[in-house]
Design a protein around this motif. Structure first.
Motif, mmCIF file in Angstrom:
data_model
loop_
_atom_site.group_PDB
_atom_site.id
_atom_site.type_symbol
_atom_site.label_atom_id
_atom_site.label_comp_id
_atom_site.label_asym_id
_atom_site.label_seq_id
_atom_site.Cartn_x
_atom_site.Cartn_y
_atom_site.Cartn_z
ATOM 1 N N ALA A 119 0.818 -1.218 0.000
ATOM 2 C CA ALA A 119 0.000 0.000 0.000
ATOM 3 C C ALA A 119 0.850 1.265 0.000
ATOM 4 O O ALA A 119 0.378 2.340 -0.406
ATOM 5 N N LEU A 120 2.107 1.161 0.445
ATOM 6 C CA LEU A 120 2.963 2.346 0.523
ATOM 7 C C LEU A 120 3.238 2.939 -0.850
ATOM 8 O O LEU A 120 3.416 4.154 -0.979
ATOM 9 N N PHE A 121 3.292 2.096 -1.871
ATOM 10 C CA PHE A 121 3.583 2.598 -3.224
ATOM 11 C C PHE A 121 2.576 3.659 -3.632
ATOM 12 O O PHE A 121 2.950 4.745 -4.102
ATOM 13 N N ALA A 122 1.295 3.368 -3.463
ATOM 14 C CA ALA A 122 0.258 4.346 -3.825
ATOM 15 C C ALA A 122 0.278 5.550 -2.899
ATOM 16 O O ALA A 122 0.104 6.692 -3.336
ATOM 17 N N GLU A 123 0.513 5.306 -1.605
ATOM 18 C CA GLU A 123 0.532 6.407 -0.638
ATOM 19 C C GLU A 123 1.617 7.427 -0.957
ATOM 20 O O GLU A 123 1.414 8.632 -0.801
ATOM 21 N N ARG A 124 2.784 6.960 -1.412
ATOM 22 C CA ARG A 124 3.915 7.863 -1.583
ATOM 23 C C ARG A 124 4.093 8.352 -3.029
ATOM 24 O O ARG A 124 4.812 9.328 -3.252
ATOM 25 N N THR A 125 3.479 7.680 -4.007
ATOM 26 C CA THR A 125 3.628 8.117 -5.406
ATOM 27 C C THR A 125 2.335 8.660 -5.987
ATOM 28 O O THR A 125 2.362 9.391 -6.987
ATOM 29 N N GLY A 126 1.176 8.298 -5.408
ATOM 30 C CA GLY A 126 -0.091 8.684 -6.002
ATOM 31 C C GLY A 126 -0.495 7.809 -7.166
ATOM 32 O O GLY A 126 -1.504 8.072 -7.831
ATOM 33 N N LEU A 127 0.265 6.746 -7.451
ATOM 34 C CA LEU A 127 -0.017 5.828 -8.548
ATOM 35 C C LEU A 127 -0.532 4.505 -7.995
ATOM 36 O O LEU A 127 -0.137 4.075 -6.915
ATOM 37 N N SER A 128 -1.354 3.850 -8.763
ATOM 38 C CA SER A 128 -1.821 2.533 -8.377
ATOM 39 C C SER A 128 -0.703 1.517 -8.557
ATOM 40 O O SER A 128 0.117 1.613 -9.484
ATOM 41 N N LEU A 129 -0.672 0.523 -7.680
ATOM 42 C CA LEU A 129 0.327 -0.533 -7.805
ATOM 43 C C LEU A 129 0.178 -1.301 -9.118
ATOM 44 O O LEU A 129 1.137 -1.914 -9.600
ATOM 45 N N THR A 130 -1.005 -1.242 -9.729
ATOM 46 C CA THR A 130 -1.198 -1.939 -11.004
ATOM 47 C C THR A 130 -0.260 -1.424 -12.088
ATOM 48 O O THR A 130 0.032 -2.146 -13.044
ATOM 49 N N VAL A 131 0.230 -0.198 -11.917
ATOM 50 C CA VAL A 131 1.169 0.370 -12.889
ATOM 51 C C VAL A 131 2.430 -0.480 -12.999
ATOM 52 O O VAL A 131 3.005 -0.636 -14.074
ATOM 53 N N VAL A 132 2.869 -1.047 -11.870
ATOM 54 C CA VAL A 132 4.130 -1.792 -11.867
ATOM 55 C C VAL A 132 3.934 -3.299 -11.706
ATOM 56 O O VAL A 132 4.925 -4.031 -11.625
ATOM 57 N N GLU A 133 2.711 -3.753 -11.665
ATOM 58 C CA GLU A 133 2.495 -5.188 -11.457
ATOM 59 C C GLU A 133 3.190 -6.066 -12.497
ATOM 60 O O GLU A 133 3.764 -7.109 -12.143
ATOM 61 N N PRO A 134 3.175 -5.730 -13.799
ATOM 62 C CA PRO A 134 3.902 -6.581 -14.757
ATOM 63 C C PRO A 134 5.396 -6.691 -14.447
ATOM 64 O O PRO A 134 5.995 -7.762 -14.615
ATOM 65 N N ILE A 135 5.985 -5.592 -13.969
ATOM 66 C CA ILE A 135 7.410 -5.616 -13.632
ATOM 67 C C ILE A 135 7.645 -6.432 -12.370
ATOM 68 O O ILE A 135 8.615 -7.188 -12.263
ATOM 69 N N LEU A 136 6.757 -6.303 -11.409
ATOM 70 C CA LEU A 136 6.881 -7.091 -10.183
ATOM 71 C C LEU A 136 6.831 -8.583 -10.503
ATOM 72 O O LEU A 136 7.611 -9.372 -9.951
ATOM 73 N N ARG A 137 5.928 -8.954 -11.389
ATOM 74 C CA ARG A 137 5.830 -10.366 -11.759
ATOM 75 C C ARG A 137 7.098 -10.849 -12.452
ATOM 76 O O ARG A 137 7.583 -11.959 -12.193
#
Length: 396
Positions: free
Chosen positions: A343-361
């Protein structure tokens, strides 16, 4: 095929930060007795007496001009870095912290760190630093070995380093020691001996840095011969083992601490918090509901002071593009061994984590990343090849 962040998805995602992250204050003191041959920080050797009062007035005006950017926000940590901040008089540090208390809502339990050079250590002066409000001292020891200290161009010797550390531990509730390894002609045993000397004092925090040869330094022009990769790897393994045996946890790439003694100021950096930076060449990162802006002050001390007196010491302000935020966030947060809550990603960037989900995978499939509902962190392999991991988050 290697995958990188899709710029279109990040650019079209709305950046909204309704609640700003925790705020820290960084204050840069740009002077040293002399410039070390490896140092690429904004530091300048003193060739005339330190213009202490003029610089303090510039810092005050700089802070006053910046208040509109942080109005109403509580400051949780203060870090006075350099350069060599311990060149300041005790009266100057007292005046500086009084100014901070007057102009900013400072947390009553704020961690307030001062960087110090053992070659400038004077017991009464450092006791006065403590009485002024410094509650954490960071000693730039680098080594306790006279031969290595000479090669690094340090102004102290091993005896002075040990005496400064012993005394600091009687004065300050928290003390950090900076150590360097991979030094010219350094053996594994010598690197371990430096660490063991520090640990034997009972201190609670150690920062260990590999000597890197940076552009625009004397070592870059005339590179010294450093230990080979195998020797360096052995040093790193021994350091990790000795720290663990002493009850330290390496919570960040270069930092290890006993439980409860991690540097709160640096943790705010790694968790993509905000920081106001004042002083010559200081950098800052500030969030608003509209997005994130980075600032840099004028680098040369004289130019900085003149600009601060004119009312705006900021040389450049630049909003961080949404497409750059995933890389910037990961570049900080993945340095932490425990990583971060998703949840920190969205809190600190204002972006949804879905933006980076392909890279995380992709990173997870390559064994570089652990990702579950509770934490995102680099694996041991990802820590070893952190630059490769971070490259995945670069925008196209």
């Amino acid at each position: 095929m290697s995958q990188t962040l899709s710029s279109s998805k990040a650019e079209t995602s709305a950046v909204c930060l309704p609640v700003p992250p925790p705020l820290s204050l960084y204050i840069h003191i740009p002077w040293c007795v002399r410039k070390c041959p490896y140092c690429d920080f904004n530091s300048h050797p003193l060739r005339t007496p330190l213009p202490e009062q003029d610089y303090l007035e510039a810092l005050t005006r700089d802070l006053q001009a910046a208040l509109s950017c942080v109005r109403g926000r509580r400051v949780h940590t203060v870090f006075i870095g350099g350069g060599t901040p311990s060149l300041l008089s005790a009266a100057a540090v007292d005046r500086l912290l009084s100014t901070v208390h007057t102009l900013l809502p400072l947390d009553p339990q704020a961690e307030i760190t001062l960087e110090a050079n053992p070659g400038t250590f004077e017991v009464e002066k450092f006791r006065a630093f403590r009485d002024a409000g410094i509650n954490r001292l960071s000693l730039g020891v680098q080594s306790f070995n006279d031969r290595h200290l000479s090669a690094l161009g340090r102004i102290h010797d091993g005896r002075e380093a040990r005496a400064a550390l012993d005394c600091a531990l009687t004065l300050f509730p928290r003390v950090n020691v900076d150590l360097m390894y991979g030094l010219p002609g350094q053996s594994v045993a010598e690197a371990v001996a430096d660490l063991e000397t520090a640990l034997a004092t009972g201190l609670s925090h150690v920062s260990t840095y590999h000597l890197t040869i940076e552009p625009h330094t004397l070592f870059y022009a005339r590179p010294p011969k450093q230990p080979d990769e195998d020797s360096t790897a052995s040093i790193e393994e021994e350091i990790d083992a000795r720290l663990a045996a002493a009850g330290f946890f390496r919570y960040e790439t270069s930092a290890a601490a006993r439980p409860g003694h991690a540097c709160q100021h640096n943790l705010n950096y790694w968790l993509f918090g905000d920081y106001l930076g004042i002083g010559a060449g200081a950098h800052g990162k500030l969030s608003t509901q509209q997005g994130i802006t980075r600032e840099i002050r004028f680098k040369q001390p004289r130019a900085y002071m003149e600009a601060a007196y004119r009312g705006d010491a900021v040389q450049a302000r630049e909003p961080v593009a949404p497409r750059a935020l995933p890389f910037e966030f990961m570049m900080n947060a993945l340095r932490l061994r425990e990583g971060f809550e998703p949840a920190l990603f969205a809190e600190r960037t204002g972006l949804s984590l879905t933006v980076v989900e392909p890279i995380l995978r992709q990173a997870q499939a390559r064994g570089l990343l652990q990702w579950d509902a509770h934490r995102i962190r680099a694996t041991p392999l990802g820590q070893r090849f952190l630059n490769d991991l971070l490259t995945l988050f670069l925008p196209e």
